[in-house]
Design an enzyme around this catalytic site. Structure first.
Site, mmCIF file in Angstrom:
data_model
loop_
_atom_site.group_PDB
_atom_site.id
_atom_site.type_symbol
_atom_site.label_atom_id
_atom_site.label_comp_id
_atom_site.label_asym_id
_atom_site.label_seq_id
_atom_site.Cartn_x
_atom_site.Cartn_y
_atom_site.Cartn_z
ATOM 1 N N ASP A 139 0.867 -1.184 0.000
ATOM 2 C CA ASP A 139 0.000 0.000 0.000
ATOM 3 C C ASP A 139 0.900 1.229 0.000
ATOM 4 O OD1 ASP A 139 -2.092 -1.725 0.198
ATOM 5 O OD2 ASP A 139 -2.544 -1.308 2.303
ATOM 6 N N ASP B 141 -0.481 -0.910 -6.002
ATOM 7 C CA ASP B 141 -1.684 -0.693 -5.183
ATOM 8 C C ASP B 141 -2.807 -0.041 -5.998
ATOM 9 O OD1 ASP B 141 -3.526 0.025 -3.236
ATOM 10 O OD2 ASP B 141 -2.195 1.433 -2.203
ATOM 11 N N SER C 203 -7.134 3.050 14.511
ATOM 12 C CA SER C 203 -6.210 2.836 15.629
ATOM 13 C C SER C 203 -4.772 2.600 15.184
ATOM 14 C CB SER C 203 -6.684 1.658 16.470
ATOM 15 O OG SER C 203 -6.565 0.466 15.730
ATOM 16 N N HIS D 298 -9.220 14.314 7.051
ATOM 17 C CA HIS D 298 -8.729 12.954 6.827
ATOM 18 C C HIS D 298 -8.063 12.885 5.461
ATOM 19 C CE1 HIS D 298 -8.324 8.660 6.869
ATOM 20 N NE2 HIS D 298 -9.012 8.548 5.752
ATOM 21 N N HIS E 61 -3.816 5.772 0.436
ATOM 22 C CA HIS E 61 -3.549 5.090 -0.839
ATOM 23 C C HIS E 61 -3.431 6.086 -1.986
ATOM 24 C CE1 HIS E 61 -4.397 1.062 0.800
ATOM 25 N NE2 HIS E 61 -5.280 1.692 1.549
#
Ligand SMILES: [Zn+2]
Length: 581
Positions: A194, A226, A263, A394, A398
């Protein structure tokens, strides 16, 4: 050549199809299949998101890249995780030179404990943070001594017989991610893992584009790249911009600030901690995975904070709201996760109050839209300010189209194989490669279990090897078979029907019953009677002497099922209880 031993073969799930036996040389004897080229066999991660595993193989040696898991679909009741079928690797165990890991996400490392049990003395090569995360997983299963983990750093090269592997730094939504340049007797293969291109990442570790260019200059046989974000035009946002946006959203907040993040995204969590410190807020982590990941990242030197910056979640009640930031999970609306529990007043230590700010610093994973919008509604109802669907807070981990093109342009491979993605992602990524002048016949959209043989002259897709999925149940390490899943599904949606019968040991005559008891649905007395009568009739007429209990039960189950379907239009889980007297 020898076949894998049965007891070592995991039971395969529903996706398995009749396939030929795996070619292997687990005995290590001469006579292994010879082939002229490098064989690439993906065992997971193609035409699906998750459980990435790829084997690279010469006639003599094999290396494995990544070993991930996938989380089950909603209909796969009672299944905790899904992993690839490792039969092909087990059959070739004596060829395996090592497992190379690109980064620490579950879909790249989560199945390691299961592979370790099937391939003894595995050597795992990973960067420091990833190694820490793998050790943690193995420790949970008491397997930490079953493998050798060798820590590497970006730019390190590992030589294992036919392969020489260089780790190349890439950016991603987890620290310490690397692509691999795999030097083989037939040329270099670049496996990106990735990746994204971020010129202002949190840790300043920018993707090592010069190394990709260097390989491109010298000639690359194949690029496996990816495909996750191939539907997104342009370039992905940088973490630097996210930091600025979060800073603006948090500055001036009067109440407490609650941020949900993935997380494992420890850079994002570090950013949040830095901002909290700047505005005089203490941090409380909520969620076991966040606590584990931040601990590992801190121990391995990837996160930096002081003990005094942190307070346990249970002590947050005593802190003034404007002095508190909670970092939590549950951004997907998962009912048992921390944020939804807070929204439902079900959290022991945190209540949402008017004036609080809740920031979703994560994206909604497709399929979770309904539960997320429900969660957002509940948070607004509590009087909170909710920052959601805000692309500024955010950034994806990718590569978008322009970044994918940059990779193809730098590496300039002879062959192109899109990886990591559902079919449409792989297809669109292959179209992108075509637009960059990679000839159609040199692009391969593979399936899991479908090997591709590459050499300097040609690329050839070979017949499928054994592949499939193994469903892992609860905390056990064993796979559950599809019938078990079917039972659970019908139990959940159709209820249960128990039928008691007593038969004579002497002649199989029905002595009492059948008595039908149901739970989860109602039957009229009339229908119940009809079903019981039918079972009685068919069971008596098909009884044969000498049938074992097990066969009797199978017979009974089939008869009862049919009758339930016909008379009541239901397909409950059927449990026949037959007593021989
Ligand atoms: Zn990842």
């Amino acid at each position: 050549m020898s076949q894998p031993k049965n007891e070592k073969s995991p039971r395969r799930g529903s996706k398995s199809r009749p396939q030929r036996q795996p070619q292997g040389n687990s005995s290590g004897q001469p006579g292994a299949t010879k082939f002229d080229g490098i064989k690439i066999t993906p065992l997971g991660g193609l035409r699906e998101i998750g459980m990435n595993v790829t084997c690279y193989e010469t006639s003599k040696h094999m290396i494995i890249v990544d070993c991930g898991l996938m989380f089950p679909e909603e209909t796969q009741l009672g299944v905790d995780v899904v992993i690839p079928d490792f039969t092909y690797i087990v059959a070739n165990a004596s060829k395996v030179q090592g497992l190379f890991i690109t980064h620490g996400h579950e879909d790249h490392i989560g199945a390691i404990p299961f592979l370790v049990r099937q391939v003894p003395k595995l050597k795992i090569f990973a960067t420091r943070l990833v190694a820490g995360m793998i050790r943690h997983r193995l420790k949970e299963r008491n397997l930490e001594n079953a493998v050798t983990i060798i820590e590497v750093a970006a730019k390190d090269r590992v030589n294992v017989n036919d392969f020489s592997v260089e780790f190349i730094a890439v950016n991603h939504s987890i620290a310490d991610a690397c692509a691999l340049a795999i030097d083989t007797p037939h040329g270099v293969i670049i496996h990106t893992g990735d990746f994204k291109i971020d010129y202002t990442p949190v840790d300043g570790r920018v993707i090592d584009l010069p190394s990709f260019a260097r390989y491109g200059e010298n000639g690359v046989l194949a690029l496996l790249s990816d495909s996750t974000n191939t539907e997104s035009v342009g370039m992905s946002a940088t973490e630097g911009v996210v930091r600025q946006a979060l800073d603006e959203e948090i500055e001036g907040c009067k109440g407490k600030v609650i941020v949900s993040a993935f997380s494992s995204n420890i850079h994002r969590i570090q950013t949040l901690m830095d901002i909290a410190k700047k505005f005089g807020r203490k941090i409380a982590f909520d969620g076991r995975s966040i606590l584990n990941n931040t601990r590992i990242a801190r121990e391995t030197g990837y996160m930096h904070f002081e003990d005094e910056d942190i307070i346990p979640i249970k002590d947050t009640k005593g802190i003034a709201p404007q002095k508190l930031m909670i970092i939590t999970t549950g951004s997907q609306g998962e009912s048992l996760a921390a944020l939804p529990r807070m929204a439902n007043d079900g959290h022991a230590h945190v209540k949402i109050k008017p004036g609080d700010t809740i920031i979703f610093s994560s994206k909604t994973i497709p399929g979770n839209e309904r539960s997320v919008s429900k969660l957002v509604n509940q948070l607004f109802l509590k009087g909170a300010r909710v920052v959601y669907n805000n692309r500024r807070v955010h950034a994806s981990g990718h590569a978008y189209q322009e970044e994918q093109k940059t990779m193809i342009n730098l590496v300039r491979p002879k062959y192109f194989i899109p990886i990591h993605g559902e079919y449409r992602h792989l297809y669109l990524h292959s179209e992108l490669a075509k637009s960059m002048n990679i000839p159609d016949q040199n692009i391969f959209i593979l399936k899991n279990g479908q090997p591709l043989l590459l050499n300097e002259k040609e690329g050839k897709v070979l017949p499928e090897e054994v592949n499939g999925r193994v469903f892992i149940d609860g905390s056990s390490m064993e796979g559950v078979e599809e019938p078990v899943l079917m039972d659970r599904r019908s139990l959940g949606s159709q209820g249960i029907a128990v039928v008691h019968m007593a038969i004579s040991q002497k002649d199989g005559e029905l002595v009492s019953g059948p008595n039908l008891v149901t739970s989860g649905f109602e039957l009229s007395a009339q229908t119940r009677k009809e079903i019981e009568d039918e079972i009685k009739e068919i069971f008596s007429s098909t009884y044969e002497e000498g049938k074992t209990q097990r066969l009797l039960r199978i017979d009974a189950r089939r008869i009862i099922r049919k009758s339930m379907k016909k008379k009541a239009d239901r397909e409950p889980l059927v449990l026949p209880v037959i007593t021989e007297i």
